[in-house]
Design a protein around this motif. Structure first.
Motif, PDB file in Angstrom:
ATOM      1  N   TYR A  61     -27.612   6.705-110.826  1.00 36.13           N
ATOM      2  CA  TYR A  61     -27.539   8.382-110.769  1.00 36.13           C
ATOM      3  C   TYR A  61     -28.952   8.760-110.935  1.00 36.13           C
ATOM      4  CZ  TYR A  61     -26.801  13.074-111.689  1.00 36.13           C
ATOM      5  OH  TYR A  61     -26.652  14.442-111.699  1.00 36.13           O
ATOM      6  N   THR A  62     -29.718   8.128-112.005  1.00 31.30           N
ATOM      7  CA  THR A  62     -30.983   8.612-111.975  1.00 31.30           C
ATOM      8  C   THR A  62     -31.957   8.445-111.083  1.00 31.30           C
ATOM      9  OG1 THR A  62     -30.769   8.207-114.460  1.00 31.30           O
ATOM     10  CG2 THR A  62     -33.170   8.398-113.626  1.00 31.30           C
ATOM     11  N   SER A  63     -31.921   7.333-110.015  1.00 29.71           N
ATOM     12  CA  SER A  63     -32.678   7.048-109.081  1.00 29.71           C
ATOM     13  C   SER A  63     -32.112   8.102-107.777  1.00 29.71           C
ATOM     14  CB  SER A  63     -32.216   5.611-108.411  1.00 29.71           C
ATOM     15  OG  SER A  63     -32.866   5.145-107.245  1.00 29.71           O
ATOM     16  N   TRP A  64     -30.783   8.269-107.882  1.00 32.28           N
ATOM     17  CA  TRP A  64     -30.363   9.226-106.856  1.00 32.28           C
ATOM     18  C   TRP A  64     -30.845  10.702-107.030  1.00 32.28           C
ATOM     19  CZ3 TRP A  64     -27.519  13.644-107.993  1.00 32.28           C
ATOM     20  CH2 TRP A  64     -27.388  14.551-106.816  1.00 32.28           C
ATOM     21  N   ARG A  65     -30.823  11.124-108.415  1.00 28.15           N
ATOM     22  CA  ARG A  65     -31.246  12.215-108.951  1.00 28.15           C
ATOM     23  C   ARG A  65     -32.660  12.691-108.794  1.00 28.15           C
ATOM     24  NH1 ARG A  65     -31.277  13.290-115.027  1.00 28.15           N
ATOM     25  NH2 ARG A  65     -33.386  12.089-114.497  1.00 28.15           N
ATOM     26  N   ASN A  66     -33.776  11.446-108.906  1.00 33.14           N
ATOM     27  CA  ASN A  66     -35.058  11.682-108.608  1.00 33.14           C
ATOM     28  C   ASN A  66     -35.427  11.915-107.164  1.00 33.14           C
ATOM     29  OD1 ASN A  66     -35.366  11.403-111.336  1.00 33.14           O
ATOM     30  ND2 ASN A  66     -35.934   9.249-111.207  1.00 33.14           N
ATOM     31  N   SER A  67     -34.644  11.073-106.474  1.00 32.39           N
ATOM     32  CA  SER A  67     -35.086  11.127-105.028  1.00 32.39           C
ATOM     33  C   SER A  67     -34.421  12.723-104.461  1.00 32.39           C
ATOM     34  CB  SER A  67     -34.235  10.090-104.187  1.00 32.39           C
ATOM     35  OG  SER A  67     -34.407  10.242-102.799  1.00 32.39           O
ATOM     36  N   PHE A  68     -33.212  13.045-104.759  1.00 28.74           N
ATOM     37  CA  PHE A  68     -32.675  14.355-104.544  1.00 28.74           C
ATOM     38  C   PHE A  68     -33.816  15.544-105.170  1.00 28.74           C
ATOM     39  CE2 PHE A  68     -29.755  17.798-105.277  1.00 28.74           C
ATOM     40  CZ  PHE A  68     -29.558  18.204-103.727  1.00 28.74           C
ATOM     41  N   ASN A  69     -34.414  15.300-106.172  1.00 34.12           N
ATOM     42  CA  ASN A  69     -34.954  16.305-106.643  1.00 34.12           C
ATOM     43  C   ASN A  69     -36.414  16.457-105.954  1.00 34.12           C
ATOM     44  OD1 ASN A  69     -33.694  17.372-108.700  1.00 34.12           O
ATOM     45  ND2 ASN A  69     -34.264  16.288-110.164  1.00 34.12           N
ATOM     46  N   ASP A  70     -37.007  15.325-105.227  1.00 33.53           N
ATOM     47  CA  ASP A  70     -38.225  15.132-104.393  1.00 33.53           C
ATOM     48  C   ASP A  70     -37.883  16.264-103.347  1.00 33.53           C
ATOM     49  OD1 ASP A  70     -39.587  13.669-106.329  1.00 33.53           O
ATOM     50  OD2 ASP A  70     -39.192  11.993-105.070  1.00 33.53           O
ATOM     51  N   TRP A  71     -36.581  15.959-102.789  1.00 34.05           N
ATOM     52  CA  TRP A  71     -36.320  16.848-101.543  1.00 34.05           C
ATOM     53  C   TRP A  71     -36.261  18.220-101.925  1.00 34.05           C
ATOM     54  CZ3 TRP A  71     -31.935  19.837-100.565  1.00 34.05           C
ATOM     55  CH2 TRP A  71     -32.057  20.059 -98.886  1.00 34.05           C
ATOM     56  N   LEU A  72     -35.627  18.418-103.023  1.00 34.89           N
ATOM     57  CA  LEU A  72     -35.575  19.980-103.351  1.00 34.89           C
ATOM     58  C   LEU A  72     -36.865  20.639-103.707  1.00 34.89           C
ATOM     59  CD1 LEU A  72     -32.597  19.818-106.029  1.00 34.89           C
ATOM     60  CD2 LEU A  72     -32.541  20.727-103.838  1.00 34.89           C
ATOM     61  N   ALA A  73     -37.505  19.794-104.433  1.00 34.34           N
ATOM     62  CA  ALA A  73     -39.235  20.148-104.520  1.00 34.34           C
ATOM     63  C   ALA A  73     -39.771  20.649-103.136  1.00 34.34           C
ATOM     64  CB  ALA A  73     -39.812  19.307-105.580  1.00 34.34           C
ATOM     65  N   SER A  74     -39.631  19.600-102.356  1.00 35.43           N
ATOM     66  CA  SER A  74     -40.143  20.026-100.867  1.00 35.43           C
ATOM     67  C   SER A  74     -40.025  21.085-100.236  1.00 35.43           C
ATOM     68  CB  SER A  74     -39.904  18.511-100.158  1.00 35.43           C
ATOM     69  OG  SER A  74     -38.765  18.589 -99.702  1.00 35.43           O
ATOM     70  N   LYS A  75     -38.700  21.579-100.639  1.00 36.05           N
ATOM     71  CA  LYS A  75     -37.961  22.841-100.164  1.00 36.05           C
ATOM     72  C   LYS A  75     -37.999  24.084-100.918  1.00 36.05           C
ATOM     73  CE  LYS A  75     -36.322  20.586 -96.792  1.00 36.05           C
ATOM     74  NZ  LYS A  75     -37.008  20.502 -95.287  1.00 36.05           N
ATOM     75  N   GLY A  76     -39.016  24.049-102.014  1.00 33.27           N
ATOM     76  CA  GLY A  76     -39.339  25.079-102.906  1.00 33.27           C
ATOM     77  C   GLY A  76     -38.031  25.393-103.705  1.00 33.27           C
ATOM     78  N   ARG A  77     -37.253  24.453-103.933  1.00 36.41           N
ATOM     79  CA  ARG A  77     -35.756  24.569-104.524  1.00 36.41           C
ATOM     80  C   ARG A  77     -35.868  24.236-106.025  1.00 36.41           C
ATOM     81  NH1 ARG A  77     -31.308  22.951-100.314  1.00 36.41           N
ATOM     82  NH2 ARG A  77     -29.987  23.433-102.033  1.00 36.41           N
ATOM     83  N   ARG A  78     -35.041  24.887-106.927  1.00 32.77           N
ATOM     84  CA  ARG A  78     -35.063  24.251-108.172  1.00 32.77           C
ATOM     85  C   ARG A  78     -34.369  22.813-108.406  1.00 32.77           C
ATOM     86  NH1 ARG A  78     -31.782  28.251-112.262  1.00 32.77           N
ATOM     87  NH2 ARG A  78     -33.269  29.511-111.409  1.00 32.77           N
TER      88      ARG A  78
END
Length: 246
Positions: free
Chosen positions: A222-239
């Motif tokens: 889960y932590t690995s998925w969340r970190n990857s997903f957060n990288d994508w969110l950050a690239s889109k300027g999202r929380r």
């Protein structure tokens, strides 16, 4: 297949005692799913299902118990549109929460004593709802640590497919035929439990997971998925999200 809560407890009692070396591919499972008044921390369970699965007999050998519960609070209209429950129906047909929740919790505790994991798709939601409802009605809390299987976490870790990962899409991907309509607690529970066999066949490393390592493996996944997903969110300027798994 449909069992009273008392029969479900008897069937759990008759299940073998599992140990830390039992593998996920060979493990008995206690599937769990809920339908609720909504998705916030102020909402409550209106329907729940437990499905005891013997890996040797599969769906045909399932022991299934179902509950409809009067939450004593109004349905969120959006949730009602999805799960079909109305305030009037729940008031007329729902069990009292204290009775239903006590029965559900007793089955979970008895399964945990046998080292039979609780299985739920997106498990933090259903486990949180159960704990919150029990606290609301001043019932004996569940153990803080519950041995749990979450097919969503497993799928994210091993499948590189694209697209949505809701239960309907995931069961279609793994070739699992539905038994009933989605957003029905029993149909959803059976579908989630059904996912384990094809997952363990397609990904032998999943089937080989020992129960002793299951929680740590899923937390790391889960932590690995969340970190990857957060990288994508950050690239889109999202929380970014800060949730943790169980």
């Amino acid at each position: 297949m449909t069992a009273t809560p008392e029969t479900l407890l008897e069937n759990i009692d008759e299940a073998p005692q599992q140990n830390d070396e039992t593998t996920l591919g060979n493990s008995w499972l206690l599937g769990f799913d809920t339908e609720t008044t909504g998705t916030s921390s102020q909402d409550a369970i209106v329907s729940a299902s437990l499905v005891l699965r013997n890996p040797a007999s599969g769906y045909e050998g399932d022991s299934i118990s179902e509950w409809v519960i009067n939450p004593h609070r109004p349905m969120n209209p959006a949730a009602g549109a999805v799960n079909g429950f109305t305030d009037e129906y729940l008031e007329a047909h729902g069990s009292e929460p204290q009775d239903a929740l006590t029965q559900i919790a007793e089955a979970v505790r008895q399964a945990q004593a046998k080292n039979i994991p609780l299985l739920a798709y997106n498990a933090p939601f259903d486990v949180r709802m159960l704990r919150t409802d029990m606290e609301h009605w001043n019932l004996e809390p569940l153990p803080k640590a519950l041995l749990t299987v979450d097919p969503l976490v497993i799928d994210r870790a091993v499948s590189k497919r694209s697209g949505k990962r809701n239960l309907a899409m995931t069961t279609a991907y793994y070739g699992v035929p539905p038994h009933g309509d989605f957003h029905d607690a029993t149909a959803d529970t059976v579908a989630a439990v059904d996912l384990i066999k094809p997952m363990t066949v397609l990904y032998p490393q999943v089937g080989a997971l020992r129960l002793a390592e299951l929680m740590t493996w899923q937390r790391q996944a889960y932590t690995s998925w969340r970190n990857s997903f957060n990288d994508w969110l950050a690239s889109k300027g999202r929380r970014v999200i800060r949730d943790t798994w169980l």
